[in-house]
Scaffold this active site. Structure first.
Site, PDB file in Angstrom:
ATOM      1  N   ARG A 116     -37.593  28.108  31.409  1.00  0.00           N
ATOM      2  CA  ARG A 116     -37.263  26.845  30.384  1.00  0.00           C
ATOM      3  C   ARG A 116     -35.913  26.137  30.692  1.00  0.00           C
ATOM      4  NH1 ARG A 116     -37.634  29.350  24.765  1.00  0.00           N
ATOM      5  NH2 ARG A 116     -39.816  28.855  25.068  1.00  0.00           N
ATOM      6  N   TYR A 117     -34.984  27.040  31.081  1.00  0.00           N
ATOM      7  CA  TYR A 117     -33.581  26.453  31.038  1.00  0.00           C
ATOM      8  C   TYR A 117     -33.276  26.350  32.557  1.00  0.00           C
ATOM      9  CZ  TYR A 117     -32.635  28.083  26.520  1.00  0.00           C
ATOM     10  OH  TYR A 117     -32.653  28.308  25.148  1.00  0.00           O
ATOM     11  N   ARG A 120     -32.068  29.729  35.000  1.00  0.00           N
ATOM     12  CA  ARG A 120     -32.356  31.128  34.534  1.00  0.00           C
ATOM     13  C   ARG A 120     -34.083  31.188  34.007  1.00  0.00           C
ATOM     14  NH1 ARG A 120     -29.425  28.418  31.147  1.00  0.00           N
ATOM     15  NH2 ARG A 120     -29.324  28.972  28.878  1.00  0.00           N
ATOM     16  N   CYS A 129     -43.872  48.382  23.833  1.00  0.00           N
ATOM     17  CA  CYS A 129     -42.627  48.406  23.436  1.00  0.00           C
ATOM     18  C   CYS A 129     -42.756  49.882  22.661  1.00  0.00           C
ATOM     19  CB  CYS A 129     -42.226  47.661  22.296  1.00  0.00           C
ATOM     20  SG  CYS A 129     -41.800  46.121  22.941  1.00  0.00           S
ATOM     21  N   CYS A 133     -41.552  45.841  16.428  1.00  0.00           N
ATOM     22  CA  CYS A 133     -40.641  45.467  15.311  1.00  0.00           C
ATOM     23  C   CYS A 133     -41.484  44.481  14.531  1.00  0.00           C
ATOM     24  CB  CYS A 133     -39.595  44.793  15.827  1.00  0.00           C
ATOM     25  SG  CYS A 133     -38.466  45.666  17.178  1.00  0.00           S
ATOM     26  N   CYS A 136     -41.126  40.814  15.260  1.00  0.00           N
ATOM     27  CA  CYS A 136     -41.063  40.359  16.643  1.00  0.00           C
ATOM     28  C   CYS A 136     -41.624  38.846  17.022  1.00  0.00           C
ATOM     29  CB  CYS A 136     -41.681  41.337  17.386  1.00  0.00           C
ATOM     30  SG  CYS A 136     -41.873  40.863  19.255  1.00  0.00           S
ATOM     31  N   ARG A 138     -42.748  37.939  19.746  1.00  0.00           N
ATOM     32  CA  ARG A 138     -43.862  37.889  20.553  1.00  0.00           C
ATOM     33  C   ARG A 138     -45.012  38.773  20.172  1.00  0.00           C
ATOM     34  NH1 ARG A 138     -39.846  38.302  25.329  1.00  0.00           N
ATOM     35  NH2 ARG A 138     -38.917  36.097  25.164  1.00  0.00           N
ATOM     36  N   ASP A 297     -37.383  33.219  13.992  1.00  0.00           N
ATOM     37  CA  ASP A 297     -38.296  32.280  14.013  1.00  0.00           C
ATOM     38  C   ASP A 297     -39.366  32.144  13.223  1.00  0.00           C
ATOM     39  OD1 ASP A 297     -36.910  31.618  16.789  1.00  0.00           O
ATOM     40  OD2 ASP A 297     -37.948  33.292  17.956  1.00  0.00           O
ATOM     41  N   LYS A 341     -32.328  27.090  22.636  1.00  0.00           N
ATOM     42  CA  LYS A 341     -31.519  27.555  21.424  1.00  0.00           C
ATOM     43  C   LYS A 341     -30.329  26.561  21.009  1.00  0.00           C
ATOM     44  CE  LYS A 341     -31.773  32.296  23.308  1.00  0.00           C
ATOM     45  NZ  LYS A 341     -32.596  32.047  24.497  1.00  0.00           N
TER      46      LYS A 341
HETATM   47  C1  LIG Z   1     -32.994  33.035  25.358  1.00  0.00           C
HETATM   48  C2  LIG Z   1     -33.765  32.542  26.708  1.00  0.00           C
HETATM   49  C3  LIG Z   1     -32.821  32.421  27.845  1.00  0.00           C
HETATM   50  C4  LIG Z   1     -31.569  33.048  27.942  1.00  0.00           C
HETATM   51  O1  LIG Z   1     -30.750  32.325  27.178  1.00  0.00           O
HETATM   52  P1  LIG Z   1     -29.088  32.489  27.260  1.00  0.00           P
HETATM   53  O2  LIG Z   1     -28.446  31.367  26.110  1.00  0.00           O
HETATM   54  O3  LIG Z   1     -28.503  32.285  28.882  1.00  0.00           O
HETATM   55  O4  LIG Z   1     -29.040  33.644  26.800  1.00  0.00           O
HETATM   56  C5  LIG Z   1     -33.752  32.211  28.896  1.00  0.00           C
HETATM   57  N1  LIG Z   1     -34.906  31.978  29.074  1.00  0.00           N
HETATM   58  C6  LIG Z   1     -35.709  31.876  27.791  1.00  0.00           C
HETATM   59  C7  LIG Z   1     -37.073  31.286  27.862  1.00  0.00           C
HETATM   60  C8  LIG Z   1     -34.948  32.152  26.573  1.00  0.00           C
HETATM   61  O5  LIG Z   1     -35.610  32.059  25.538  1.00  0.00           O
HETATM   62  S1  SF4 Z   2     -38.483  42.502  19.275  1.00  0.00           S
HETATM   63 FE1  SF4 Z   2     -40.564  42.591  19.973  1.00  0.00          FE
HETATM   64  S2  SF4 Z   2     -40.200  42.949  22.083  1.00  0.00           S
HETATM   65 FE2  SF4 Z   2     -38.310  43.466  21.283  1.00  0.00          FE
HETATM   66  S3  SF4 Z   2     -38.436  45.659  20.955  1.00  0.00           S
HETATM   67 FE3  SF4 Z   2     -39.280  44.557  19.228  1.00  0.00          FE
HETATM   68  S4  SF4 Z   2     -41.546  44.507  19.471  1.00  0.00           S
HETATM   69 FE4  SF4 Z   2     -40.282  44.890  21.626  1.00  0.00          FE
END
Ligand SMILES: *Cc1c(COP(=O)(O)O)cnc(C)c1O
Ligand code: SF4
Length: 374
Positions: A116-117, A120, A129, A133, A136, A138, A297, A341
Site C-alpha cells: 500500500r505504501y 514497505r 493466532c 481478539c 481484530c 482481520r 476500524d 493511516k
Molecule cells: C500500517 C501498515 C504499514 C506500516 O505503516 P507504518 O506507519 O510504517 O508503521 C504498512 N502496510 C500496511 C498495509 C499497513 O496497514
Molecule cells: S488483533 Fe487479530 S491478528 Fe492481531 S493477535 Fe489479535 S486476532 Fe491476531
C-alpha cells in the site's frame, strides 16, 4: 483437552510456573476453542450462553490458558475478558461496518502480500493466532480455515520483493507470525535478509501479550541473527503487563530487538486517560515504546468496541506534557479503502498573524511565539 483447562484454571493442577504451563506448545494445544469448555471456566449469563455457539461459528474462539488466567472471573467487564470472550454484539450488522473497510484485499499484490505504501510491504504468513481478539481488524479471515503460506507462495513473494527495489521495510503480520515454528520463521527471515534493498524487517505479534511463553531462548537466539529487527506488539491494558510478559520483553531486548507497541482504542477497556496513561507508562517500564494508538476500524463484528474519534485525541491531549514524551503514542485513524493511516493530534496552534503564532501550551495557557521567515 477441555477438562484439562478447567482443572488448570479452577483447581490449579497445572499451576502457572509449572513445566507444562511454561511450554508454548502446551499453551496452544490447550487453548480454549469451544463453547462448552469456555462456559466451564468463565461465568456467563443465559443470554451469553445462548449466543456463544452462534458467534463462534462465525468468528472462531481461541484463548490460551495463560491469557484466560489473567481474567477476573467475577467481573463481567474485565478488560482481558472483553478482548477474548465472544459477545452477541459481534453478530449485529451495521450499514457503516464492512468485512474489509481498509481495502486490504484490493491492495494485495499477491495472496498475503499488501503493498500500500511506497517503500514497505505487509506480509501475512498465516491467519492463525494464539488468541482471537474480538476487536481484530482481520477477523474476516478467521473463517477461511487455518492456513500457513506455502513454500511456492513464499517464493512468489520473495520474487516480488526482489523486483521492487523500492521496498526497504517488510512487515511480517498476521495472524501471528510467531505461531509458526522457529525453523519456518528463520527460513523467511534469512531469505528476506538476502535481498539487498530490504533494510529492516518488522514482526507484528501479540505473543508477548497472549502467549509470552513463545518468547524462549531458542526463538530469541534465532531472531538475534537477523537484526535490525523491530518487534511490534499489541498490549491494550495494564493488566496485560505481567511478570511473564515483562520477561518476554526483556529477553527480546537483551537480544537487541527493538520493541514498540500498537494499541487499539477500545470502549470500556482502555478509553480513559487514566488507563491509557498507566498502560503506556508500564510499557516503558518493561522497555516497550508506545508507537500507535489506533482508532478501532469500522470492521463488521466490532461496533461495540468503537469510541468516537474525539476520544482518542482527548486522551493524547491529556498525556502530552503531563507524562514522559516517550509514553505518548501517535493516535491514528486508518483510512478507508487503502487511504492509509491518518495521524490525528490535538491542535496547539491557535492562530497565525504576521510573524507571530499564537500557541497553546499543554496546560492550556496561550502565548505568542515569534515565527521567523524561511
Ligand atoms: C500500517 C501498515 C504499514 C506500516 O505503516 P507504518 O506507519 O510504517 O508503521 C504498512 N502496510 C500496511 C498495509 C499497513 O496497514
Ligand atoms: S488483533 Fe487479530 S491478528 Fe492481531 S493477535 Fe489479535 S486476532 Fe491476531
Amino acid at each position: 483437552m477441555g477438562t484439562e483447562v478447567k482443572e488448570l484454571l479452577l483447581e490449579r493442577d497445572e499451576p502457572p510456573g509449572s513445566l507444562n504451563w511454561n511450554s508454548w506448545r502446551w499453551q496452544l494445544r490447550n487453548a480454549v476453542r469451544n463453547a462448552e469448555t469456555l462456559e466451564k471456566i468463565i461465568p456467563l449469563n443465559s443470554e451469553q450462553k445462548q449466543s456463544l455457539s452462534k458467534v463462534i461459528a462465525k468468528y472462531p474462539l481461541a484463548i490460551t490458558p495463560y491469557y484466560l488466567s489473567l481474567i477476573d472471573r467475577n467481573n463481567p467487564q474485565d478488560a482481558v475478558r472483553m478482548q477474548c470472550v465472544p459477545s452477541a454484539e459481534e453478530m449485529k450488522l451495521y450499514f457503516e461496518m464492512h468485512d474489509d473497510p481498509l481495502g486490504e484485499e484490493d491492495d494485495s499484490v499477491l495472496p498475503g502480500l499488501i503493498h500500500r505504501y511506497p517503500d514497505r510491504v505487509l506480509l501475512v504468513l498465516t491467519n492463525m493466532c494464539p488468541v482471537y481478539c474480538r476487536h481484530c481488524t482481520r477477523k474476516r479471515q478467521w473463517c477461511k480455515g487455518n492456513w500457513i503460506s506455502r513454500p511456492k507462495e513464499l517464493e512468489n513473494t520473495y520474487r516480488y520483493i526482489e523486483m521492487h527495489t523500492e521496498i526497504r521495510d517488510v512487515i511480517l503480520s498476521g495472524g501471528d507470525p510467531l505461531i509458526l515454528s522457529t525453523a519456518m520463521l528463520e527460513g523467511v527471515l534469512s531469505r528476506l535478509r538476502q535481498i539487498r534493498h530490504v533494510e529492516i524487517v518488522r514482526i507484528g505479534t501479540r505473543c508477548p501479550v497472549v502467549l509470552p511463553q513463545r518468547i524462549d531462548a531458542e526463538l530469541v537466539a534465532m531472531l538475534k541473527k537477523y537484526r535490525p529487527l523491530w518487534v511490534n506488539t499489541h498490549f491494550n491494558h495494564p493488566n496485560e503487563i505481567t511478570k511473564e510478559s515483562a520477561r518476554a520483553a526483556d529477553m527480546m531486548l537483551c537480544a537487541g530487538l527493538a520493541l514498540n507497541n500498537q494499541s487499539v482504542l477500545l470502549k470500556g477497556i482502555n478509553d480513559s486517560v487514566e488507563i491509557m496513561t498507566r498502560l503506556c507508562q508500564r510499557l516503558l517500564g518493561i522497555g516497550v515504546r508506545p508507537y500507535y494508538l489506533f482508532q478501532c476500524d469500522p470492521v463488521s463484528g466490532t461496533a461495540h468496541f468503537r469510541t468516537s474519534v474525539e476520544k482518542g485525541i482527548e486522551i493524547i491531549r491529556a498525556m502530552r506534557g503531563f507524562t514522559s514524551g516517550l509514553c505518548v503514542p501517535t493516535f491514528v485513524v486508518d483510512g478507508l479503502k487503502g487511504q492509509g493511516k491518518v495521524p490525528l493530534a490535538p491542535n496547539y496552534l491557535v492562530s497565525k498573524e504576521d510573524n507571530y503564532m499564537l500557541l497553546e501550551g499543554y496546560e492550556g495557557k496561550r502565548f505568542k511565539y515569534y515565527n521567523p521567515e524561511d
